[in-house]
Every structure is written in structure tokens, then in C-alpha cells.
Design a protein around this motif. Sequence first.
Motif, mmCIF file in Angstrom:
data_model
loop_
_atom_site.group_PDB
_atom_site.id
_atom_site.type_symbol
_atom_site.label_atom_id
_atom_site.label_comp_id
_atom_site.label_asym_id
_atom_site.label_seq_id
_atom_site.Cartn_x
_atom_site.Cartn_y
_atom_site.Cartn_z
ATOM 1 N N VAL A 24 -7.102 6.074 -3.841
ATOM 2 C CA VAL A 24 -6.012 5.970 -2.844
ATOM 3 C C VAL A 24 -6.425 5.000 -1.734
ATOM 4 O O VAL A 24 -5.662 4.109 -1.340
ATOM 5 C CB VAL A 24 -5.652 7.355 -2.264
ATOM 6 C CG1 VAL A 24 -4.751 7.226 -1.038
ATOM 7 C CG2 VAL A 24 -4.965 8.218 -3.324
ATOM 8 N N GLY A 25 -7.673 5.155 -1.252
ATOM 9 C CA GLY A 25 -8.172 4.280 -0.186
ATOM 10 C C GLY A 25 -8.209 2.827 -0.633
ATOM 11 O O GLY A 25 -7.825 1.922 0.113
ATOM 12 N N GLU A 26 -8.645 2.613 -1.873
ATOM 13 C CA GLU A 26 -8.752 1.244 -2.392
ATOM 14 C C GLU A 26 -7.363 0.614 -2.544
ATOM 15 O O GLU A 26 -7.158 -0.545 -2.181
ATOM 16 C CB GLU A 26 -9.481 1.278 -3.755
ATOM 17 C CG GLU A 26 -9.783 -0.083 -4.345
ATOM 18 C CD GLU A 26 -10.782 -0.898 -3.510
ATOM 19 O OE1 GLU A 26 -11.542 -0.310 -2.730
ATOM 20 O OE2 GLU A 26 -10.741 -2.135 -3.633
ATOM 21 N N ILE A 27 -6.427 1.378 -3.055
ATOM 22 C CA ILE A 27 -5.056 0.849 -3.230
ATOM 23 C C ILE A 27 -4.474 0.469 -1.860
ATOM 24 O O ILE A 27 -3.896 -0.607 -1.692
ATOM 25 C CB ILE A 27 -4.153 1.887 -3.952
ATOM 26 C CG1 ILE A 27 -4.573 2.022 -5.415
ATOM 27 C CG2 ILE A 27 -2.669 1.486 -3.854
ATOM 28 C CD1 ILE A 27 -3.966 3.201 -6.154
ATOM 29 N N LEU A 28 -4.661 1.337 -0.860
ATOM 30 C CA LEU A 28 -4.097 1.049 0.468
ATOM 31 C C LEU A 28 -4.816 -0.122 1.141
ATOM 32 O O LEU A 28 -4.173 -0.976 1.753
ATOM 33 C CB LEU A 28 -4.152 2.300 1.343
ATOM 34 C CG LEU A 28 -3.228 3.436 0.893
ATOM 35 C CD1 LEU A 28 -3.422 4.671 1.767
ATOM 36 C CD2 LEU A 28 -1.757 3.007 0.928
ATOM 37 N N PHE A 57 -1.513 -2.860 -8.036
ATOM 38 C CA PHE A 57 -2.787 -2.113 -8.136
ATOM 39 C C PHE A 57 -2.659 -0.794 -8.922
ATOM 40 O O PHE A 57 -3.325 0.192 -8.601
ATOM 41 C CB PHE A 57 -3.361 -1.817 -6.740
ATOM 42 C CG PHE A 57 -3.215 -2.965 -5.780
ATOM 43 C CD1 PHE A 57 -3.753 -4.217 -6.087
ATOM 44 C CD2 PHE A 57 -2.525 -2.828 -4.581
ATOM 45 C CE1 PHE A 57 -3.606 -5.288 -5.211
ATOM 46 C CE2 PHE A 57 -2.382 -3.893 -3.702
ATOM 47 C CZ PHE A 57 -2.919 -5.126 -4.017
ATOM 48 N N GLN A 58 -1.807 -0.795 -9.913
ATOM 49 C CA GLN A 58 -1.592 0.449 -10.652
ATOM 50 C C GLN A 58 -2.694 0.768 -11.651
ATOM 51 O O GLN A 58 -2.726 1.844 -12.236
ATOM 52 C CB GLN A 58 -0.228 0.415 -11.358
ATOM 53 C CG GLN A 58 0.937 0.479 -10.402
ATOM 54 C CD GLN A 58 0.854 1.664 -9.451
ATOM 55 O OE1 GLN A 58 0.868 2.805 -9.860
ATOM 56 N NE2 GLN A 58 0.734 1.400 -8.146
ATOM 57 N N ASP A 59 -3.627 -0.188 -11.838
ATOM 58 C CA ASP A 59 -4.736 0.084 -12.758
ATOM 59 C C ASP A 59 -5.894 0.806 -12.057
ATOM 60 O O ASP A 59 -6.865 1.204 -12.697
ATOM 61 C CB ASP A 59 -5.226 -1.230 -13.391
ATOM 62 C CG ASP A 59 -5.588 -2.262 -12.327
ATOM 63 O OD1 ASP A 59 -5.041 -2.164 -11.204
ATOM 64 O OD2 ASP A 59 -6.417 -3.143 -12.613
ATOM 65 N N ILE A 60 -5.782 0.987 -10.750
ATOM 66 C CA ILE A 60 -6.869 1.660 -10.009
ATOM 67 C C ILE A 60 -6.691 3.172 -10.112
ATOM 68 O O ILE A 60 -5.646 3.710 -9.777
ATOM 69 C CB ILE A 60 -6.864 1.236 -8.525
ATOM 70 C CG1 ILE A 60 -7.114 -0.272 -8.415
ATOM 71 C CG2 ILE A 60 -7.911 2.022 -7.735
ATOM 72 C CD1 ILE A 60 -6.945 -0.817 -7.005
ATOM 73 N N LEU A 100 7.300 4.982 -15.675
ATOM 74 C CA LEU A 100 6.636 5.817 -14.684
ATOM 75 C C LEU A 100 7.420 7.076 -14.348
ATOM 76 O O LEU A 100 6.870 8.120 -14.086
ATOM 77 C CB LEU A 100 6.460 5.032 -13.380
ATOM 78 C CG LEU A 100 5.337 4.007 -13.351
ATOM 79 C CD1 LEU A 100 5.522 3.094 -12.158
ATOM 80 C CD2 LEU A 100 3.998 4.722 -13.225
ATOM 81 N N ASN A 101 8.729 6.908 -14.366
ATOM 82 C CA ASN A 101 9.558 7.941 -13.770
ATOM 83 C C ASN A 101 9.930 9.050 -14.731
ATOM 84 O O ASN A 101 10.552 8.818 -15.741
ATOM 85 C CB ASN A 101 10.839 7.281 -13.232
ATOM 86 C CG ASN A 101 11.461 8.113 -12.144
ATOM 87 O OD1 ASN A 101 10.953 9.173 -11.806
ATOM 88 N ND2 ASN A 101 12.552 7.637 -11.611
ATOM 89 N N LYS A 102 9.518 10.246 -14.376
ATOM 90 C CA LYS A 102 9.956 11.387 -15.169
ATOM 91 C C LYS A 102 11.041 12.060 -14.366
ATOM 92 O O LYS A 102 10.773 12.728 -13.380
ATOM 93 C CB LYS A 102 8.786 12.325 -15.406
ATOM 94 C CG LYS A 102 7.709 11.657 -16.201
ATOM 95 C CD LYS A 102 6.647 12.610 -16.582
ATOM 96 C CE LYS A 102 5.751 11.910 -17.593
ATOM 97 N NZ LYS A 102 4.683 12.741 -18.049
ATOM 98 N N LYS A 103 12.252 11.831 -14.772
ATOM 99 C CA LYS A 103 13.365 12.270 -13.933
ATOM 100 C C LYS A 103 13.614 13.768 -14.093
ATOM 101 O O LYS A 103 14.207 14.213 -15.055
ATOM 102 C CB LYS A 103 14.608 11.471 -14.291
ATOM 103 C CG LYS A 103 15.638 11.558 -13.203
ATOM 104 C CD LYS A 103 16.309 10.251 -12.937
ATOM 105 C CE LYS A 103 15.407 9.282 -12.257
ATOM 106 N NZ LYS A 103 16.025 8.000 -12.034
ATOM 107 N N LEU A 147 1.803 5.105 -4.818
ATOM 108 C CA LEU A 147 2.491 4.084 -5.617
ATOM 109 C C LEU A 147 2.787 2.922 -4.669
ATOM 110 O O LEU A 147 3.373 3.112 -3.609
ATOM 111 C CB LEU A 147 3.785 4.681 -6.172
ATOM 112 C CG LEU A 147 4.603 3.867 -7.170
ATOM 113 C CD1 LEU A 147 3.789 3.493 -8.400
ATOM 114 C CD2 LEU A 147 5.834 4.674 -7.604
ATOM 115 N N CYS A 148 2.370 1.721 -5.069
ATOM 116 C CA CYS A 148 2.460 0.586 -4.162
ATOM 117 C C CYS A 148 3.310 -0.522 -4.792
ATOM 118 O O CYS A 148 3.201 -0.788 -5.986
ATOM 119 C CB CYS A 148 1.041 0.100 -3.882
ATOM 120 S SG CYS A 148 0.961 -1.172 -2.633
#
Length: 283
Positions: free
Chosen positions: A141-145, A80-83, A9-12, A112-113
Motif C-alpha cells: 500500500v505504501g509503495e503504491i501511494l 501499479f496493480q502488479d505490486i 477487477l469488479n465483482k459486482k 486501487l490507483c
Amino acid sequence: MLKDLFSKLNKKVNETDRNDGTFEKNESIMTKCPSCKKILYSKDLYKRLNVCANCSHHLPISAQDRLEALMDEGEVDLLFQDITSANPLNFPNYEAKISKDKEKTGLNEAVLCADGNIEGERAVVAVMDARFRMGSMGSAVGEILARAFGYATEHGLPVIIFTASGGARMQEGIISLMQMAKVSVAIERHNNAGLLYISYMTNPTTGGVSASFASVGDINLAEKGALIGFAGRRVIQETIKEKLPDDFQTAEFLLKHGQLDEVLDRRDMKDYLGRILKLHSGV
Ligand SMILES: [Zn+2]
């Protein structure tokens, strides 16, 4: 290792500040502080969680870097990263903009959760990222939260949300506004289960996000210098025909007027949140 978890995930990269809270990629060795204009080693700045060594200005930090700095080493599950966003209104170029932001940020959405520990205390943590569509709140965003609160209620866990948002996502129209109510209902269920919700507002927290889940924490915190407000300064000035104070809508202004419980230096967030979680864990 937490580092491995984020490797995909991380692009430093080091990032430079812009007034709207977003930031652009900057892989240069040096970074200029946008506040005091001092030239800083990007590497040193990164180690200080993007807080200027000279003036303590808080430059933006990515959701991945914040989560990595906050969570204990060990098991951290990303949730929930597939949402991801659809284009319910067929808004022109919306899909292309989402794809571009995914590529730019390494995120699937503007939040990111994760489920993991902070100073040994388990919590569900959601971190919004202003690089992704200005951290705007669409249906994803709403669904993830909402799911984050549902998951926390089911597992008896506290929730911490780091907000960073320009408000509702215009490309999703009324559907984005519905997320305010949807997340609020999930918060209420979590609250009714006697569980703790900490809102931690970062720069910028505005619009529909400030008017819903950002403002209803059991404990409401903010990061130094964060812009927090509903409507923009100019709109308010033109409406009420009055000049507003210079520090209007800053975290410090809101603390002074009783709307926040504390304003924190980013480098203290782990220790401070860890202590609150311990106090509320009943151990
Ligand atoms: Zn500085």
C-alpha cells in the motif's frame, strides 16, 4: 469503456454494512439499511452509490465502484496493480489471508490507483478498500501511494486519496510503520512542485493512516458519518478517565472543530472534486 476496464477487477455484489467498515458479500435482492433498518432494493441502493434512500446513511462502497462512479468515461489507466504484499516477517498464515482477500475483493492490494479525468480534469486517484485486510497499510500500500505521488509529480498532476483503513498492517510490523514516512516524503516532493493533494477520508480512517497521509492534504475532506481518529474511543476514555461526546471521531465532529474543510455526501463527490480541480488547474 470504463465498465470494460473494471470487468476483470469488479465483482459486482451488493454489500452489507458492519460496524468496522468492512462488508460481506450479499447478492440478495434486498438489503437492510444498518442505520434506519429499512429494507431497500439492492439494485436501487447500488444506483445511489450505496447511500440509503430513507436516511442517507452511507453504506460501504468498493474501490472499483467508487472509481467507476468518480472517473469520466474514456481513458482510465490503472497504475501499479502488479505490486502486492510479500511476507517479510514470515507471519503465520499471512500469504493465505492475502490470497483470500484477493479472491474476495478482486483487488491485488488494499488500494486501487488510477490516472484519468474527473469532470474533464486529469488527476491521479487512489482509493483504499476496507474489505482488503481492513484497508491496512503494509509495504505494498505504501509503495503504491509513494509511486502515485512520484508519477503525479513527474506528470504535473493533482492527487486525490480516498482513505479507508484500520491503520498499519500488523503482519508487517515495523515495515508497515515505515510507510507513513515514505508516503509523507513523496507528498512533500509533490507539494514542493506546487501540485495539489486532496485527502478524502471515508469510513473508517484510523491509526497510522489518519496520522500520516490522510491528515496532510492541501484540502482535507471526509464522507458523511465517517469514523476518523487515531486511537480507539475506549482506549482514549480509559487513558484520560473522561467520557467522550457521542459524536466524537465522526467526520461531522472534526468539521465542527476545524480539522476538516468539508464533509460530503458521496453522491456529490464527483461534482465537488471536479470543481476543486478546475479551480486549481489555472484554466
Ligand atoms: Zn437508512
